[in-house]
Design a protein around this motif. Structure first.
Motif, short mmCIF file in Angstrom:
data_model
loop_
_atom_site.label_atom_id
_atom_site.label_comp_id
_atom_site.label_asym_id
_atom_site.label_seq_id
_atom_site.Cartn_x
_atom_site.Cartn_y
_atom_site.Cartn_z
N ASP A 63 0.85 -1.18 0.00
CA ASP A 63 0.00 0.00 0.00
C ASP A 63 0.89 1.23 0.00
O ASP A 63 1.72 1.39 0.89
CB ASP A 63 -0.90 0.04 1.24
N THR A 65 1.12 5.42 0.02
CA THR A 65 0.36 6.64 0.26
C THR A 65 0.28 7.39 -1.07
O THR A 65 1.17 7.22 -1.93
CB THR A 65 1.05 7.54 1.29
N GLY A 128 -9.86 3.96 -4.20
CA GLY A 128 -8.88 2.99 -3.71
C GLY A 128 -9.45 1.62 -3.42
O GLY A 128 -8.70 0.67 -3.22
N SER A 131 -9.01 -0.62 -6.56
CA SER A 131 -7.59 -0.91 -6.76
C SER A 131 -7.11 -2.00 -5.81
O SER A 131 -6.23 -2.79 -6.16
CB SER A 131 -6.74 0.36 -6.64
N ILE A 132 -7.68 -2.09 -4.61
CA ILE A 132 -7.34 -3.17 -3.69
C ILE A 132 -7.72 -4.51 -4.32
O ILE A 132 -6.92 -5.46 -4.35
CB ILE A 132 -8.05 -3.00 -2.33
N CYS A 135 -5.39 -5.34 -7.15
CA CYS A 135 -4.08 -5.82 -6.67
C CYS A 135 -4.16 -7.30 -6.31
O CYS A 135 -3.28 -8.09 -6.67
CB CYS A 135 -3.62 -5.02 -5.46
N ASN A 147 1.39 -2.58 -6.34
CA ASN A 147 1.27 -1.54 -5.33
C ASN A 147 -0.08 -0.85 -5.45
O ASN A 147 -0.42 -0.33 -6.51
CB ASN A 147 2.37 -0.50 -5.51
N ASN A 148 -0.83 -0.83 -4.36
CA ASN A 148 -2.10 -0.13 -4.31
C ASN A 148 -1.87 1.32 -3.91
O ASN A 148 -1.13 1.59 -2.97
CB ASN A 148 -3.03 -0.79 -3.29
N SER A 150 -3.32 3.99 -2.03
CA SER A 150 -4.38 4.14 -1.02
C SER A 150 -5.17 5.43 -1.25
O SER A 150 -4.59 6.48 -1.44
CB SER A 150 -3.77 4.17 0.38
N GLY A 151 -6.48 5.29 -1.24
CA GLY A 151 -7.34 6.46 -1.41
C GLY A 151 -7.62 6.84 -2.84
O GLY A 151 -8.51 7.63 -3.11
#
Length: 168
Positions: A63, A65, A128, A131-132, A135, A147-148, A150-151
């Motif tokens: 994850d 930022t 996000g 995208s999780i 992934c 790589n996610n 986040s948000g």
């Protein structure tokens, strides 16, 4: 006598079948765990950031930022792929330049469009959540450096001068 013998054989056969199923499940989990550990080792070998939780909790993807993802995005020396899994109808005023857009609903059929399984992939979506899921799917399909962000777009840093954003 014969009936008891056949019942005992059937009981033993059922137990063996259950044991075989359990061994298959354990074998699959072991293969997954080994692939995950190899994934982590490749990242460490290549000097890439790997979060402690990723190792300790056995997470298959990292994850990032939005700020860290933006730093990578703005670094011309970094080799990466940006995968946008937002809905096709998502109206984002600014799209990430160079991003491959494959809506999550189509990813299971179109993942082969991402040909290199070792190049870092940064996955972004509206908030996000998609995208999780993307992934997790990519890891199952054999991609090693996922790589996610986040948000998602919701928290993507506002474009500064020189930012590589394109109008939608």
């Amino acid at each position: 006598m014969d009936l008891k013998f056949y019942q005992m054989l059937e009981f033993i056969n059922n137990r063996l079948t259950n044991i075989e199923r359990n061994i298959t499940k354990i074998d699959e989990k072991l293969d997954y765990s080994l692939a995950l550990q190899r994934n982590h080792l490749i990242r460490v070998k290549n000097g890439q950031f790997i979060d402690d939780n990723m190792i300790l909790m056995g997470l298959p993807y990292n994850d990032l930022t939005p700020e860290r993802a933006h730093e990578i995005y703005e670094n011309a020396d970094m080799d990466y792929i940006i995968l946008d899994v937002s809905r096709a109808e998502y109206l984002q005023p600014l799209k990430l330049e160079g991003a491959v857009h494959i809506p999550f609903e189509e990813l299971d059929h179109r993942y082969a469009e991402i040909q290199n399984k070792t190049t870092p992939i940064m996955v972004i979506s509206e908030t996000g959540l998609r995208s999780i899921r993307a992934c997790e799917l990519l890891v199952k399909k054999g991609y090693f450096n996922v790589n996610n962000i986040s948000g998602g777009y919701q928290f993507w840093p506002a474009s500064q001068s020189g930012s590589k954003m394109a109008a939608a």
